[in-house]
Design a protein around this motif. Structure first.
Motif, PDB file in Angstrom:
ATOM      1  N   MET A 154       0.824  -1.214   0.000  1.00  0.00           N
ATOM      2  CA  MET A 154       0.000   0.000   0.000  1.00  0.00           C
ATOM      3  C   MET A 154       0.856   1.261   0.000  1.00  0.00           C
ATOM      4  O   MET A 154       0.467   2.296  -0.545  1.00  0.00           O
ATOM      5  N   GLU A 155       2.044   1.185   0.612  1.00  0.00           N
ATOM      6  CA  GLU A 155       2.940   2.338   0.661  1.00  0.00           C
ATOM      7  C   GLU A 155       3.344   2.791  -0.745  1.00  0.00           C
ATOM      8  O   GLU A 155       3.489   3.999  -1.006  1.00  0.00           O
ATOM      9  N   ILE A 156       3.500   1.823  -1.646  1.00  0.00           N
ATOM     10  CA  ILE A 156       3.878   2.165  -3.030  1.00  0.00           C
ATOM     11  C   ILE A 156       2.772   2.978  -3.696  1.00  0.00           C
ATOM     12  O   ILE A 156       3.033   3.976  -4.381  1.00  0.00           O
ATOM     13  N   LEU A 157       1.511   2.571  -3.482  1.00  0.00           N
ATOM     14  CA  LEU A 157       0.384   3.292  -4.073  1.00  0.00           C
ATOM     15  C   LEU A 157       0.235   4.673  -3.446  1.00  0.00           C
ATOM     16  O   LEU A 157      -0.019   5.666  -4.154  1.00  0.00           O
ATOM     17  N   LEU A 158       0.414   4.771  -2.144  1.00  0.00           N
ATOM     18  CA  LEU A 158       0.346   6.080  -1.486  1.00  0.00           C
ATOM     19  C   LEU A 158       1.445   7.007  -2.005  1.00  0.00           C
ATOM     20  O   LEU A 158       1.220   8.213  -2.200  1.00  0.00           O
TER      21      LEU A 158
ATOM     22  N   ILE B  14      -9.686   1.291  -7.777  1.00  0.00           N
ATOM     23  CA  ILE B  14      -9.863  -0.130  -7.449  1.00  0.00           C
ATOM     24  C   ILE B  14      -8.587  -0.764  -6.895  1.00  0.00           C
ATOM     25  O   ILE B  14      -8.637  -1.870  -6.357  1.00  0.00           O
ATOM     26  N   ARG B  15      -7.460  -0.093  -7.002  1.00  0.00           N
ATOM     27  CA  ARG B  15      -6.214  -0.624  -6.460  1.00  0.00           C
ATOM     28  C   ARG B  15      -6.130  -0.481  -4.952  1.00  0.00           C
ATOM     29  O   ARG B  15      -5.256  -1.071  -4.308  1.00  0.00           O
ATOM     30  N   ILE B  16      -7.027   0.291  -4.376  1.00  0.00           N
ATOM     31  CA  ILE B  16      -6.976   0.540  -2.931  1.00  0.00           C
ATOM     32  C   ILE B  16      -7.564  -0.640  -2.169  1.00  0.00           C
ATOM     33  O   ILE B  16      -8.695  -1.069  -2.426  1.00  0.00           O
ATOM     34  N   ASN B  17      -6.802  -1.151  -1.248  1.00  0.00           N
ATOM     35  CA  ASN B  17      -7.273  -2.141  -0.279  1.00  0.00           C
ATOM     36  C   ASN B  17      -7.522  -1.382   1.026  1.00  0.00           C
ATOM     37  O   ASN B  17      -6.582  -0.870   1.649  1.00  0.00           O
TER      38      ASN B  17
ATOM     39  N   ASN C 144      -5.955   1.620   5.823  1.00  0.00           N
ATOM     40  CA  ASN C 144      -6.126   2.005   7.228  1.00  0.00           C
ATOM     41  C   ASN C 144      -4.873   1.697   8.051  1.00  0.00           C
ATOM     42  O   ASN C 144      -4.562   2.396   9.011  1.00  0.00           O
ATOM     43  N   HIS C 145      -4.163   0.668   7.660  1.00  0.00           N
ATOM     44  CA  HIS C 145      -2.943   0.289   8.380  1.00  0.00           C
ATOM     45  C   HIS C 145      -1.772   1.233   8.079  1.00  0.00           C
ATOM     46  O   HIS C 145      -0.936   1.499   8.956  1.00  0.00           O
TER      47      HIS C 145
ATOM     48  N   ILE D  21     -15.312   6.470   1.299  1.00  0.00           N
ATOM     49  CA  ILE D  21     -15.968   5.242   1.727  1.00  0.00           C
ATOM     50  C   ILE D  21     -15.886   5.185   3.242  1.00  0.00           C
ATOM     51  O   ILE D  21     -14.815   5.369   3.834  1.00  0.00           O
ATOM     52  N   GLN D  22     -17.021   4.923   3.904  1.00  0.00           N
ATOM     53  CA  GLN D  22     -17.087   5.022   5.363  1.00  0.00           C
ATOM     54  C   GLN D  22     -16.113   4.111   6.106  1.00  0.00           C
ATOM     55  O   GLN D  22     -15.729   4.400   7.234  1.00  0.00           O
ATOM     56  N   ASP D  23     -15.709   3.021   5.491  1.00  0.00           N
ATOM     57  CA  ASP D  23     -14.795   2.094   6.171  1.00  0.00           C
ATOM     58  C   ASP D  23     -13.380   2.649   6.301  1.00  0.00           C
ATOM     59  O   ASP D  23     -12.562   2.106   7.046  1.00  0.00           O
ATOM     60  N   ILE D  24     -13.087   3.725   5.578  1.00  0.00           N
ATOM     61  CA  ILE D  24     -11.750   4.322   5.663  1.00  0.00           C
ATOM     62  C   ILE D  24     -11.645   5.146   6.946  1.00  0.00           C
ATOM     63  O   ILE D  24     -12.473   6.015   7.213  1.00  0.00           O
ATOM     64  N   GLU D  25     -10.627   4.870   7.728  1.00  0.00           N
ATOM     65  CA  GLU D  25     -10.447   5.531   9.018  1.00  0.00           C
ATOM     66  C   GLU D  25      -9.719   6.872   8.842  1.00  0.00           C
ATOM     67  O   GLU D  25      -8.807   6.991   8.028  1.00  0.00           O
TER      68      GLU D  25
END
Length: 354
Positions: A1-5, A64-67, A72-73, A93-97
């Motif tokens: 996920m760090e690569i996408l961020l 769509i690449r976002i998990n 959140n981690h 999206i509400q699940d995102i913290e």
């Protein structure tokens, strides 16, 4: 996920020629709500371009690449390491913290109850904002407004592609049931219609439960795709229905009724100005705080207007109405009335003056 961020962080944002809106973003944290193509993303990106590039992070949550679990981690530590001050979560999206940043901006069609965020609601362009896209401010501008509606993107769409563009835009933004409800609403703009009547009509052409229709109808109101207007002092009476933009009427229905389309135009200007208003029998809009009645008459016939005024005189008298404004396409005059002041004002003058 760090690569996408890291990719999101390094990507240069691009905003084509931006026209200022009446709604502005400052240093506070916000949630920005509004229907699709109302300009939410453009407003936010334009704000970011005024900040230092290394100080912000823009994430489109529909990627769509976002998990979400991995996001959140990783998000909080990424913002801390890179000293992110402003974080924008588009298509939230509400699940995102949420994470600890100086400024958080959440963009969504739906309004969420989030105590830490102030709300900015963005509608499609009002008439004054629309004029920023016009080359000249004359009668042609109003005619253009009638033809195009208030979506800024319509200025870039070829005339022969506009109908299908709006249809596809709505189909992407709405569920099939919501889309069918909006199509039906387009046939009944500026008229009284209940959710139950919509259910009765739709169940003959598609399989649908009453509960599903009601919940979808309420969600469309919450999102702002359709609006309702209450009858004055009759909260349980059937409400009138209006579309979020008049271009939807042309795109979704072959029925022609310019008077109802024009009334919808006037309603949207009132909505954007946050004026308290109601309808009453024979009265398009009543503004109790202003002691004013608005009548929508795109092509005014003064003899018929006098008859209209006679029919609503009991209301004028009992409510002590001081001002009757007749909104037209291009006629401007005043007429004599024993109880209230009556002015006929062209839409463009009324909209800009209000």
């Amino acid at each position: 996920m760090e690569i996408l961020l890291e990719e999101f962080y390094k990507t240069d944002l691009i905003v084509e020629k931006f026209h200022e809106r009446k709604v502005q973003i400052d240093k506070k944290s916000y949630q920005i709500n509004g229907i699709t193509n109302s300009g939410k993303t453009q407003l936010a990106k334009n704000y970011l371009l005024g900040l230092k590039k290394s100080s912000y992070l823009y994430i489109d949550c529909s990627d769509i690449r976002i998990n979400i679990k991995l996001l959140n981690h990783s998000l909080n530590s990424f913002c801390f390491v890179n000293k992110i001050q402003t974080l924008i979560l588009d298509n939230y999206i509400q699940d995102i913290e949420f994470v600890n940043v100086s400024q958080l901006i959440v963009i969504s069609d739906i309004h969420y109850e989030i105590d830490i965020l102030e709300t900015l609601h963005l509608y499609p362009l009002d008439y004054e904002e629309f004029l920023a896209y016009e080359h000249k401010y004359d009668s042609s501008a109003l005619n253009h407004f009638v033809q195009l509606g208030a979506f800024a993107s319509m200025h870039k769409i070829n005339a022969d592609e506009r109908i299908l563009y709006i249809q596809k835009m709505l189909q992407l933004a709405l569920t099939p049931i919501e889309f069918d409800i909006v199509i039906l609403a387009a046939k009944f703009i500026s008229q009284k219609i209940s959710a139950y009547t919509m259910y009765e009509r739709l169940k003959s052409i598609r399989k649908i439960s009453k509960d599903k229709l009601y919940s979808s109808f309420e969600l469309l109101i919450k999102k702002g795709y359709i609006h309702q207007l209450q009858k004055f002092e009759h909260s349980r009476a059937v409400k009138k229905i209006y579309l979020c933009d008049t271009s939807l009427k042309t795109a979704l229905s072959t029925e022609k009724n310019f008077a109802r389309l024009f009334e919808n135009m006037v309603f949207l200007e009132l909505l954007k100005s946050q004026k308290e208003c109601y309808y009453y029998e024979g009265i398009d809009f009543y503004l109790p705080k202003d002691d004013t009645i608005l009548l929508c008459k795109p092509f005014v016939d003064e003899r018929r207007l006098f008859k209209k005024l006679e029919s609503i005189e009991p209301f004028i008298f009992t409510r002590r109405v001081k001002q009757i404004t007749v909104i037209s396409m291009n006629k401007e005059s005043s007429i004599s009335h024993p109880i209230a002041k009556v002015d006929i004002i062209p839409f463009d003058i009324w909209a800009l003056g209000d």
